[in-house]
Write an enzyme that holds these catalytic residues in place. Structure first.
Site, PDB file in Angstrom:
ATOM      1  N   ASP A   1       0.157  -7.555   1.381  1.00  0.00           N
ATOM      2  CA  ASP A   1       0.635  -6.182   1.564  1.00  0.00           C
ATOM      3  C   ASP A   1       2.162  -6.116   1.560  1.00  0.00           C
ATOM      4  OD1 ASP A   1       0.288  -3.463   1.781  1.00  0.00           O
ATOM      5  OD2 ASP A   1       0.186  -3.471   3.974  1.00  0.00           O
TER       6      ASP A   1
ATOM      7  N   VAL B   1     -13.171 -24.461  -2.353  1.00  0.00           N
ATOM      8  CA  VAL B   1     -14.181 -24.745  -1.332  1.00  0.00           C
ATOM      9  C   VAL B   1     -14.521 -23.456  -0.587  1.00  0.00           C
ATOM     10  CG1 VAL B   1     -13.570 -27.170  -0.961  1.00  0.00           C
ATOM     11  CG2 VAL B   1     -12.383 -25.395   0.344  1.00  0.00           C
TER      12      VAL B   1
ATOM     13  N   HIS C   1       0.819  -1.218   0.000  1.00  0.00           N
ATOM     14  CA  HIS C   1       0.000   0.000   0.000  1.00  0.00           C
ATOM     15  C   HIS C   1       0.855   1.272   0.000  1.00  0.00           C
ATOM     16  CE1 HIS C   1       0.455  -0.214   4.511  1.00  0.00           C
ATOM     17  NE2 HIS C   1       0.481   1.096   4.367  1.00  0.00           N
TER      18      HIS C   1
ATOM     19  N   SER D   1       4.656   2.443   7.979  1.00  0.00           N
ATOM     20  CA  SER D   1       4.318   1.297   7.137  1.00  0.00           C
ATOM     21  C   SER D   1       5.505   0.879   6.281  1.00  0.00           C
ATOM     22  CB  SER D   1       3.135   1.631   6.230  1.00  0.00           C
ATOM     23  OG  SER D   1       1.963   1.805   6.973  1.00  0.00           O
TER      24      SER D   1
END
Length: 497
Positions: free
Chosen positions: A162, A290, A132, A233
């Site tokens: 990420d 599934v 990001h 980040s």
């Protein structure tokens, strides 16, 4: 000079010992409890992070991103919004002659987009950060601690985890050392370095609060109380040995700022992703097709599984690897490729980390016993988004009256499926709920549901249903495997009180 007081004492259990504080003859005798002296707790000093900062700090980078946006044309300092006001009301624009005239071309100009952090993965210029941080960027600028700046190339990014890798043209860079996440323990001291709010090389510290936090399909996050804020980040989470154990990625916040809880991507998961990004620019993941949900404690006990574990299969995609392997709705997957599936979140990670095209053993719990199957892993399409499926009823295509069976003690009246209904639902049998009342209604059953198992017994028709209902212990909850639309789920019909 005052004379020292002389205290007589005996060194015995429960008595006070006499200790001399001071030096020479000027000391003072003070009483000390021997039990306390013998069992004094070990006082540990708080950790000193200075050496770690000197060691790892040069490997941490600041990342700035820009994107090109079209500049709005302006006349005499007025922007497009003000010009639109004059045009809408037919007013002449001040100091601009009337008439269409040539409109100036709006050039694209780089605008600051965001600030994040990263760390040097290899000495030849590969840098790891969050996806990001670089998403949507037209230009990525990496700044080292020695203030050198480089324009970086985005090698690849993976939104699901990420994780992103960028490359700068430099050599001889100080790369980080990668740690072993399995050795990381709750309560252990860790440190973060990053650029919160653009403040380069900011150091924060705390402890590991928990491991294996399920906040995403593919990641068991590391939870810490290290102060992480916007700009952190992509920065590293570092243990006391100077090793990177995670990438700071998320915070829990109601204000947008740090509130005491932050999450880091485990470095082993990030390295697995980065290896693929560096090799091919994208990440491939396995899938078996599934839809799953957790197994509740009540259901686990009722069907004989024992403890709440595994992943309950709610539905199987037509033509999927799971269908070809023989996996059915209502199965509980307890092992995949030899590894236990303790909780539902384990299965997507295990399957996702499998190489497409390979075969894997899978253990399912069905009708009170386990069975082993083999599935061939397929590949998840890049940026695949789940498609919402409409929940359709089984319909009523009887074309007339149809035999039914009643189980008043369960609150059920059921009928056989028609061939058309079996074909539509891709079932080999079952009974359709005509009415659900009392106990069955309280369990959540309703008209149109299809019962495919009752009390761990497969139900193909009315005869099977009547036999299973007669054998069921009415004093205990009776488990029912129900198909509703394309999904299967367990329900527990409890005895009336």
């Amino acid at each position: 000079m005052l004379k020292n007081p002389v205290w007589k004492a005996r060194l015995s259990a429960g008595a006070l010992a006499v200790a001399l504080v001071g030096a020479g003859g000027g000391g003072l005798l003070v009483p000390v409890a021997p039990a306390l002296a013998q069992s004094a707790p070990v006082v540990r000093a708080l950790p000193d992070f200075t050496e770690l900062v000197e060691q790892v700090g040069p490997s941490v980078v600041n990342i700035r991103t820009t994107e090109r946006v079209s500049a709005r044309p302006s006349f005499n300092g007025m922007d497009e919004d003000m010009l639109e006001f004059f045009r809408r009301f037919g007013l002449p624009v001040p100091n601009v002659p009337r008439g269409p005239g040539p409109q100036p071309q709006a050039p694209q100009q780089p605008q600051p987009r965001g600030v994040g952090s990263g760390f040097i993965l290899t000495s030849d210029g590969f840098v790891m950060t969050n996806a990001h941080v670089v998403e949507g960027a037209d230009e990525v600028i990496v700044t080292l601690t020695d203030k050198r700046e480089f324009k970086a190339r985005i090698v690849g990014s993976d939104k699901r985890t990420d994780v992103a890798v960028v490359k700068i043209d430099a050599t001889g860079l100080p790369a980080v050392r990668v740690g072993d996440v399995s050795r990381l323990k709750a309560g252990e001291w860790v440190m973060a370095i990053g650029s919160p709010f653009g403040l380069d090389n900011t150091v924060t510290a705390g402890i590991v609060s928990a491991k294996q936090r399920d906040t995403g399909d593919y990641l068991p996050f590391i939870q810490t109380d290290v102060a992480i804020n916007p700009g952190n980040s992509g920065g590293p989470l570092i243990n006391m040995r100077g090793e990177v154990v995670g990438i700071n990625s998320q915070i829990y916040s109601r204000s947008g700022g740090f509130m005491g809880i932050s999450f880091a991507i485990p470095i082993d998961e990030a390295i697995r992703v980065s290896d693929q990004l560096r090799a091919t620019g994208r990440v491939t993941r396995g899938r078996i097709g599934v839809q799953i949900e957790p197994v509740s404690k009540d259901v686990a006990e009722s069907i004989g599984l024992g403890k709440s574990q595994g992943a309950l299969v709610r539905g199987v995609e037509p033509g999927s690897p799971a269908e070809r392997a023989g996996i059915e709705a209502g199965d509980i997957i307890t092992r995949f490729d030899g590894k236990p599936v303790e909780k539902v979140a384990d299965l997507p990670r295990l399957v996702g980390n499998s190489k497409p095209g390979t075969k894997a053993g899978i253990t399912v719990f069905r009708r009170g016993s386990s069975r082993d199957l083999t599935v061939t892993i397929a590949e998840v399409e890049p940026d695949e988004k789940p498609v919402a499926r409409a929940e359709g009823g089984s319909g009523d295509e009887r074309g007339g009256a149809q035999p039914t069976a009643a189980a008043p003690q369960l609150g059920l009246v059921v009928a056989d499926l028609t061939p058309a209904q079996e074909k539509e639902l891709k079932l080999k049998g079952g009974v359709r709920v005509v009415s659900a009342s009392d106990n069955a209604a309280r369990a959540g059953l309703r008209e149109g549901d299809v019962i495919i198992a009752l009390a761990n017994t497969e139900i193909r028709n009315l005869k099977d249903f009547e036999a299973a209902a007669a054998k069921a212990d009415k004093s205990r909850p009776v488990n029912v495997l129900v198909r509703r639309g394309e999904w299967a789920q367990y329900a527990l019909i409890r005895p009336a009180r």
